[in-house]
Write an enzyme that holds these catalytic residues in place. Sequence first.
Site, short mmCIF file in Angstrom:
data_model
loop_
_atom_site.label_atom_id
_atom_site.label_comp_id
_atom_site.label_asym_id
_atom_site.label_seq_id
_atom_site.Cartn_x
_atom_site.Cartn_y
_atom_site.Cartn_z
NE ARG A 162 -4.73 -1.42 -0.26
CZ ARG A 162 -4.82 -2.18 -0.88
NH1 ARG A 162 -3.41 -2.69 -1.58
NH2 ARG A 162 -5.59 -3.33 -0.61
CG HIS A 205 -3.44 -0.84 -6.81
ND1 HIS A 205 -3.43 -0.50 -5.51
CD2 HIS A 205 -3.03 -1.85 -6.78
CE1 HIS A 205 -4.02 -1.12 -5.01
NE2 HIS A 205 -3.86 -2.30 -5.16
#
Length: 309
Positions: A224, A272
Amino acid sequence: MSIVIIRQDDKIELWKEALRAQDPKIEVYGYLEPHDKAAVEVALVWKHPKGTLTDYPNLKYIASSGAGVDFLFEDESLPEDLPITRVVDTMLASDMSEYVIATIFSYLKHLQTYRVDQFHKVWSPKPYYRITDFTVGVMGLGALGKVLADDLVRIGFKTQGWARSEKQIAGAVTFAGEHTFDEFLATSQILVCLLPLTDETTGILNTELFNRLPKGAYVINAARGGHMVDADLIAAVDNNHLSGATLDVFHQEPLPETHPFWAHEKINITPHYASVSDTTSVVPQILENYYRSQKGAPLLHLVSKTKGY
Ligand code: NDP
Ligand code: OXD
């Protein structure tokens, strides 16, 4: 009794179709279409608009359609008493492993650097690196990190991993807990972050950590954006303590156009994309939990609210 899908990207129809393909009788709605909110028992969510979960008075549990659940804990109106499940999927794990291994090989063989050299018409062979020259350290040995560590061992990398609790991984050295962190970091020439984002791990990739890595270490963050202190990474790369980084995740996604990562020659970014829940692979476990909940049986892949993952 129905399922509502709450997410802000364009994948609601994809998930609806995948659920119906595997159980044509299932009642499933996108959160913006007309539906009886009182009849909804399961919310299948991914980065839902904060506050939307409170619209459903009879929810039995909340299912994250990804592995991560940090976005749920960021919602202050998250119903407190409801169980949360997440995705634990072999394809998600092998996809992540492929991504990290591809990144490591690209670094070892200087593929990104040669690409930049090509644009400048520069012929400049770099030091030759082999698998056996590197120790790879994996932070987080859960569903994803364990598969990666196994694959790294199989390929022939010196592999070590760090988690909160003790693990056994054949062929790898494992470390558990804060008191072993120094030893783990001191020998991790390539550091991969696959930790969940929690209060304890937020900002863990910072100057203090980078300084504990060997000089020239390379950092891969596929977990993250909140794990990374961006300015600390840029400083560590610019002062040559780190040789570079590959990042798949960011504080703000998409990464804002003005962010310095875009133009940094030693920081590679991907959108991502390291591993993405594949509906065909993941829907069986979503349905399995749905049937379990109907029967009052224990749910699979429950999240610990105290640990935050
Ligand atoms: P798991 O919950 O299965 O594993 C988490 C691991 O991190 C566990 O080994 C856990 O230790 C360890 N850990 C957690 N907190 C600490 C801590 N404070 N100190 C040391 N170790 C800690 O998660 P997954 O492997 O399924 O996923 C990891 C993360 O990857 C997700 O949370 C998500 O954020 C990210 N992800 C990113 C994707 C992408 O495309 N970029 C795709 C999918 C996931 P222990 O085992 O002892 O509890
Ligand atoms: C996940 C992700 O957590 O895609 O599954 O990031």
